[in-house]
Scaffold this motif. Structure first.
Motif, PDB file in Angstrom:
ATOM      1  N   TYR A  31       0.836  -1.206   0.000  1.00 29.71           N
ATOM      2  CA  TYR A  31       0.000   0.000   0.000  1.00 29.71           C
ATOM      3  C   TYR A  31       0.872   1.258   0.000  1.00 29.71           C
ATOM      4  CZ  TYR A  31      -3.197   3.624   1.646  1.00 29.71           C
ATOM      5  OH  TYR A  31      -3.908   4.787   1.781  1.00 29.71           O
ATOM      6  N   LYS A  32       1.981   1.224   0.751  1.00 28.07           N
ATOM      7  CA  LYS A  32       2.851   2.402   0.852  1.00 28.07           C
ATOM      8  C   LYS A  32       3.688   2.596  -0.407  1.00 28.07           C
ATOM      9  CE  LYS A  32       3.427   4.718   3.957  1.00 28.07           C
ATOM     10  NZ  LYS A  32       2.784   5.991   4.325  1.00 28.07           N
ATOM     11  N   ASP A  33       4.259   1.514  -0.928  1.00 30.59           N
ATOM     12  CA  ASP A  33       5.140   1.616  -2.092  1.00 30.59           C
ATOM     13  C   ASP A  33       5.218   0.254  -2.769  1.00 30.59           C
ATOM     14  OD1 ASP A  33       7.056   2.108  -3.987  1.00 30.59           O
ATOM     15  OD2 ASP A  33       8.671   2.585  -2.598  1.00 30.59           O
ATOM     16  N   SER A  34       4.284  -0.027  -3.655  1.00 29.43           N
ATOM     17  CA  SER A  34       4.196  -1.357  -4.268  1.00 29.43           C
ATOM     18  C   SER A  34       5.401  -1.667  -5.145  1.00 29.43           C
ATOM     19  CB  SER A  34       2.910  -1.479  -5.088  1.00 29.43           C
ATOM     20  OG  SER A  34       2.904  -0.557  -6.163  1.00 29.43           O
ATOM     21  N   LYS A  35       6.009  -0.634  -5.755  1.00 21.72           N
ATOM     22  CA  LYS A  35       7.144  -0.867  -6.652  1.00 21.72           C
ATOM     23  C   LYS A  35       8.334  -1.444  -5.897  1.00 21.72           C
ATOM     24  CE  LYS A  35       7.193   3.385  -8.278  1.00 21.72           C
ATOM     25  NZ  LYS A  35       5.942   3.928  -7.742  1.00 21.72           N
ATOM     26  N   THR A  36       8.529  -0.972  -4.651  1.00 23.77           N
ATOM     27  CA  THR A  36       9.631  -1.492  -3.843  1.00 23.77           C
ATOM     28  C   THR A  36       9.243  -2.808  -3.176  1.00 23.77           C
ATOM     29  OG1 THR A  36      10.426   0.753  -3.414  1.00 23.77           O
ATOM     30  CG2 THR A  36      11.193  -0.979  -1.930  1.00 23.77           C
ATOM     31  N   ALA A  37       8.041  -2.883  -2.642  1.00 27.92           N
ATOM     32  CA  ALA A  37       7.594  -4.095  -1.947  1.00 27.92           C
ATOM     33  C   ALA A  37       7.639  -5.312  -2.862  1.00 27.92           C
ATOM     34  CB  ALA A  37       6.171  -3.892  -1.418  1.00 27.92           C
ATOM     35  N   TYR A  38       7.450  -5.088  -4.146  1.00 29.37           N
ATOM     36  CA  TYR A  38       7.431  -6.187  -5.111  1.00 29.37           C
ATOM     37  C   TYR A  38       8.721  -7.003  -5.050  1.00 29.37           C
ATOM     38  CZ  TYR A  38       6.182  -8.554  -9.465  1.00 29.37           C
ATOM     39  OH  TYR A  38       5.838  -9.499 -10.400  1.00 29.37           O
ATOM     40  N   PHE A  39       9.851  -6.349  -4.768  1.00 29.35           N
ATOM     41  CA  PHE A  39      11.154  -6.987  -4.914  1.00 29.35           C
ATOM     42  C   PHE A  39      11.804  -7.430  -3.607  1.00 29.35           C
ATOM     43  CE2 PHE A  39      10.877  -4.191  -8.705  1.00 29.35           C
ATOM     44  CZ  PHE A  39      11.125  -5.117  -9.697  1.00 29.35           C
ATOM     45  N   LEU A  40      11.182  -7.218  -2.477  1.00 33.30           N
ATOM     46  CA  LEU A  40      11.871  -7.432  -1.206  1.00 33.30           C
ATOM     47  C   LEU A  40      11.496  -8.755  -0.539  1.00 33.30           C
ATOM     48  CD1 LEU A  40      11.766  -3.854   0.341  1.00 33.30           C
ATOM     49  CD2 LEU A  40      13.530  -4.900  -1.100  1.00 33.30           C
ATOM     50  N   LEU A  41      12.478  -9.379   0.084  1.00 36.41           N
ATOM     51  CA  LEU A  41      12.252 -10.623   0.814  1.00 36.41           C
ATOM     52  C   LEU A  41      11.242 -10.428   1.928  1.00 36.41           C
ATOM     53  CD1 LEU A  41      12.990 -13.551   1.595  1.00 36.41           C
ATOM     54  CD2 LEU A  41      14.864 -12.609   2.966  1.00 36.41           C
ATOM     55  N   THR A  42      11.306  -9.308   2.617  1.00 34.46           N
ATOM     56  CA  THR A  42      10.421  -9.070   3.755  1.00 34.46           C
ATOM     57  C   THR A  42       8.948  -9.091   3.367  1.00 34.46           C
ATOM     58  OG1 THR A  42      10.855  -6.723   3.389  1.00 34.46           O
ATOM     59  CG2 THR A  42      12.045  -7.805   5.203  1.00 34.46           C
ATOM     60  N   SER A  43       8.639  -8.680   2.144  1.00 35.25           N
ATOM     61  CA  SER A  43       7.246  -8.672   1.694  1.00 35.25           C
ATOM     62  C   SER A  43       6.908  -9.882   0.828  1.00 35.25           C
ATOM     63  CB  SER A  43       6.940  -7.376   0.927  1.00 35.25           C
ATOM     64  OG  SER A  43       7.908  -7.120  -0.057  1.00 35.25           O
ATOM     65  N   ARG A  44       7.859 -10.799   0.674  1.00 38.10           N
ATOM     66  CA  ARG A  44       7.626 -12.015  -0.107  1.00 38.10           C
ATOM     67  C   ARG A  44       7.790 -13.286   0.725  1.00 38.10           C
ATOM     68  NH1 ARG A  44       5.373 -11.796  -5.290  1.00 38.10           N
ATOM     69  NH2 ARG A  44       6.099  -9.933  -6.360  1.00 38.10           N
ATOM     70  N   ALA A  45       8.427 -13.167   1.887  1.00 34.23           N
ATOM     71  CA  ALA A  45       8.742 -14.354   2.685  1.00 34.23           C
ATOM     72  C   ALA A  45       7.498 -15.152   3.037  1.00 34.23           C
ATOM     73  CB  ALA A  45       9.496 -13.944   3.950  1.00 34.23           C
ATOM     74  N   TRP A  46       6.370 -14.483   3.272  1.00 37.78           N
ATOM     75  CA  TRP A  46       5.143 -15.182   3.670  1.00 37.78           C
ATOM     76  C   TRP A  46       4.699 -16.202   2.634  1.00 37.78           C
ATOM     77  CZ3 TRP A  46       0.472 -14.877   0.978  1.00 37.78           C
ATOM     78  CH2 TRP A  46       0.397 -13.888  -0.020  1.00 37.78           C
ATOM     79  N   GLU A  47       4.988 -15.941   1.362  1.00 43.17           N
ATOM     80  CA  GLU A  47       4.599 -16.876   0.316  1.00 43.17           C
ATOM     81  C   GLU A  47       5.371 -18.186   0.450  1.00 43.17           C
ATOM     82  OE1 GLU A  47       3.427 -13.476  -2.977  1.00 43.17           O
ATOM     83  OE2 GLU A  47       5.247 -14.632  -3.279  1.00 43.17           O
ATOM     84  N   MET A  48       6.669 -18.078   0.729  1.00 43.99           N
ATOM     85  CA  MET A  48       7.477 -19.281   0.940  1.00 43.99           C
ATOM     86  C   MET A  48       7.143 -19.935   2.275  1.00 43.99           C
ATOM     87  SD  MET A  48      11.067 -17.923  -0.704  1.00 43.99           S
ATOM     88  CE  MET A  48      10.742 -16.196  -0.375  1.00 43.99           C
ATOM     89  N   LEU A  49       6.846 -19.113   3.277  1.00 42.44           N
ATOM     90  CA  LEU A  49       6.499 -19.660   4.590  1.00 42.44           C
ATOM     91  C   LEU A  49       5.162 -20.397   4.560  1.00 42.44           C
ATOM     92  CD1 LEU A  49       7.675 -16.659   6.795  1.00 42.44           C
ATOM     93  CD2 LEU A  49       8.707 -18.936   6.713  1.00 42.44           C
ATOM     94  N   LEU A  50       4.237 -19.946   3.709  1.00 41.23           N
ATOM     95  CA  LEU A  50       2.981 -20.681   3.582  1.00 41.23           C
ATOM     96  C   LEU A  50       3.239 -22.054   2.962  1.00 41.23           C
ATOM     97  CD1 LEU A  50      -0.059 -20.711   3.977  1.00 41.23           C
ATOM     98  CD2 LEU A  50      -0.314 -19.721   1.686  1.00 41.23           C
TER      99      LEU A  50
END
Length: 645
Positions: free
Chosen positions: A183-202
């Motif tokens: 919501y704050k900055d989708s362009k940056t969030a797209y590439f970061l481990l912190t905002s993608r880790a949940w997908e691997m953790l699921l």
């Protein structure tokens, strides 16, 4: 663990979606979600390896890293080597330098951090980044590094049962952060481990908390729901969807359901075609994106006809001759010198670094091309950052700030001409202020719908007007500079028009179907309002549009010199007027009503009815429409003529 035919088929569904999306987004507008599916699969497999080893007290972290390196590095390294060899012969230095930087970062598995600084995954400019797709490999590798270390450390303090709860907590924390960051900055969030880790953790939770589905009907039902969710995401999502926020739950949960169903005999995903595609999926993914960029770089028509089959063919060959190489696995850090992929990694890293540091081996070019290459980065030397948005108005001060002689306001074209104005003064004794924001002309009521910026230009202009009305710069000349034709007529760059179209980006209300005539009338009204408000307190000047070329001048000159083609680039004055005449009429009429002075760059840039792109054999543009620091000095005399009155 027994071979999972369902997961292999899921790989095929993921990689084909990504390939189809990249070659033709119209087919699968949400095909990029295939990467999210890959993340779930990786999380499941890696968690199973780590926790099986931890539970049996025989997990070897070096052996784990060695296995990952054996699988990932060779294919990535060969692809990088092929690109570096290709680039030597076919890429101009600025592009070759960028390739070298990408090879360097992808070798270190931090390319996601590099691309997070760009315009965003769906930005057209990203189509020239040969290793853009390695962002996902970098995220996976970062997950492979940190996740087992964390589990090994926590194992000393928690039971196996509590370790599983830790993974659940990390999943929830990453998901919540992902929604916030997107919501704050989708362009940056797209590439970061912190905002993608949940997908691997699921994916990890699918292993840690397996479903006990006894009947075949239940397994088929759960798996079918998963397939439907993934296919729905492929067709309903698009590049306009904020990603990877909560919407990513759809394909991610779909992949999770397919994994937990553990049903192996569904022909939709377990069939001979998907069986092979799934096995080749990693190699297909690695090789397909350079093929996409290849077609984009050389502007091939209908490239997908060749690109998609080539991607699958290269994936097959890569799997057969690279992935199947049986590199030895070692168990001790003392044996790191025996790990062959480690040396492959070092060679590619050094090559990428060397190419980056030598500016793409610029010595390969003739002198005229070297000069053109240098012009690309020849921009405002005063560090006035016109790309900043969502902020207070930045007043970039140049020269003697105790004696301000002019205020420049506008978009990136204003930034490009700032030093042309500044050079009209003695900066030891006089100064100028530049207030520029990319894609935001000083134009009251304007709301720019820009593909790079989701914020509101209107609010920025309110702040600009408030600054003027504060009378801090009362009676000081104000110069308005902007690229109005681009906002009204759309882009004219050939590559950008091909990929984005050339629709207007400026709207007054949300009516995007507004006719051009209505649009021009509103623009005329609001420009008049803007100029009249400013001119009440300040002498006001407004420039006519700078001639815009449909290609990057420095890059075109460099390519022409590189491939021994004719170099001269000009544009007729009639072509300039065809694009800009209506805007010029609006500016002229509004300026007349408000008693504002107009300044015409075309008088200097278009002598003898030909708009020039070079002066003394040197480019005067740093792309197709922004004048470089060398080129903008051609306009200094005309600014000096008006501002010295």
């Amino acid at each position: 663990m027994q071979f999972r035919y369902d997961i292999n088929g899921l790989r095929a569904i993921a990689v084909l979606a990504v390939v189809f999306f990249h070659f033709n987004p119209q087919w699968l507008p949400g095909g990029f979600a295939g990467v999210d599916v890959f993340f779930v699969i990786s999380g499941f497999l890696m968690t199973s390896i780590i926790f099986n080893g931890v539970e049996k007290n025989n997990f070897n972290i070096f052996k784990f890293y060695n296995a990952r390196a054996n699988r990932i590095i060779p294919v990535l390294a060969v692809m990088s080597a092929v690109l570096l060899i290709f680039g030597w012969f076919y890429l101009i230095p600025s592009d070759y330098r960028d390739l070298g930087r990408q090879v360097e970062k992808s070798s270190l598995f931090i390319s996601n951090l590099l691309f997070a600084k760009g315009g965003g995954y769906f930005d057209t400019a990203e189509h020239t980044k040969w290793l853009l797709h390695t962002w996902s490999l970098s995220i996976e590798w970062q997950f492979y590094i940190f996740f087992p270390i964390l589990i090994i450390i926590l194992k000393k303090f928690f039971s196996f049962k509590k370790l599983k709860l830790v993974v659940m907590s990390l999943f929830l924390a990453s998901l919540i952060y992902c929604v916030y960051a997107t919501y704050k900055d989708s362009k940056t969030a797209y590439f970061l481990l912190t905002s993608r880790a949940w997908e691997m953790l699921l994916g990890g939770l699918a292993f840690l908390y397996p479903w006990s589905l006894q009947s075949q009907i239940k397994k088929i039902s759960v798996q079918s729901i998963g397939i439907v969710l993934i296919i729905t995401a492929y067709f309903l999502m698009s590049k306009d969807t904020l990603w990877p926020g909560y919407m990513a739950l759809i394909p991610v949960f779909g992949a999770y359901l397919i994994i937990v169903s553990n049903y192996q005999n569904n022909l939709i995903i377990n069939n001979p075609i998907f069986s092979h595609i799934g096995k080749w999926s990693y190699s297909i993914y690695v090789w397909h994106w350079p093929l996409v960029v290849f077609g984009f770089y050389f502007t091939f028509e209908n490239w997908w006809i060749y690109g998609i089959p080539l991607s699958i063919l290269l994936g097959f060959l890569s799997y057969q001759f690279i992935e199947t190489i049986n590199f030895p696995r070692y168990s001790s850090w003392k044996e790191i010198y025996k790990v062959k992929p480690f040396y492959i990694f070092l060679v590619i890293l050094v090559c990428g670094y060397a190419i980056k540091e030598t500016n793409g081996v610029i010595s390969r070019l003739p002198v005229v091309a070297k000069i053109a290459e240098n012009e690309i980065s020849n921009s405002n030397p005063y560090k006035c950052d016109s790309s900043l948005r969502n902020r207070d108005v930045e007043e970039c001060k140049i020269g003697n700030t105790n004696n301000i002689k002019a205020v420049i306001i506008g978009d990136s074209h204003a930034d490009a001409l700032t030093t042309a104005v500044a050079s009209a003064f003695d900066l030891k004794n006089e100064g100028v202020i530049s207030i520029a924001a990319s894609s935001c002309p000083f134009f009251l009521n304007a709301n720019i719908q820009d593909h790079k910026n989701n914020d509101d230009c209107h609010s920025i202009n309110i702040k600009r007007l408030q600054l003027i009305e504060s009378k801090r710069y009362e009676n000081i000349p104000i110069i308005l500079i902007s690229r109005l034709p681009a906002y009204i007529e759309g882009q004219n760059d050939v590559e950008r028009v091909k990929n984005e179209g050339n629709n207007p980006s400026i709207y007054f209300s949300n009516d995007k179907k507004m006719s051009k005539d209505t649009l021009y009338k509103l623009i005329s009204k609001d420009l008049t309002e803007t100029l009249c408000k400013i001119s009440k307190s300040n002498p006001t000047y407004i420039t006519y549009p700078v001639p815009e070329f449909p290609m990057s001048i420095p890059k075109t000159i460099t390519k022409n010199a590189f491939f021994n083609r004719p170099i001269t680039l000009t544009m007729s004055y009639e072509s300039y007027l065809k694009r800009s005449s209506k805007v010029r009429d609006i500016i002229q009429n509004s300026a007349k009503v408000c008693r504002v002075t107009t300044i015409d760059p075309a008088k200097i840039l278009c002598p003898a009815n030909q708009c020039i792109s070079t002066y003394n054999d040197r480019p005067i543009y740093r792309d197709g429409d922004h004048l470089s620091e060398y080129g903008n000095k051609l306009l200094t005399p005309i600014f000096k003529e008006y501002l010295s009155k």
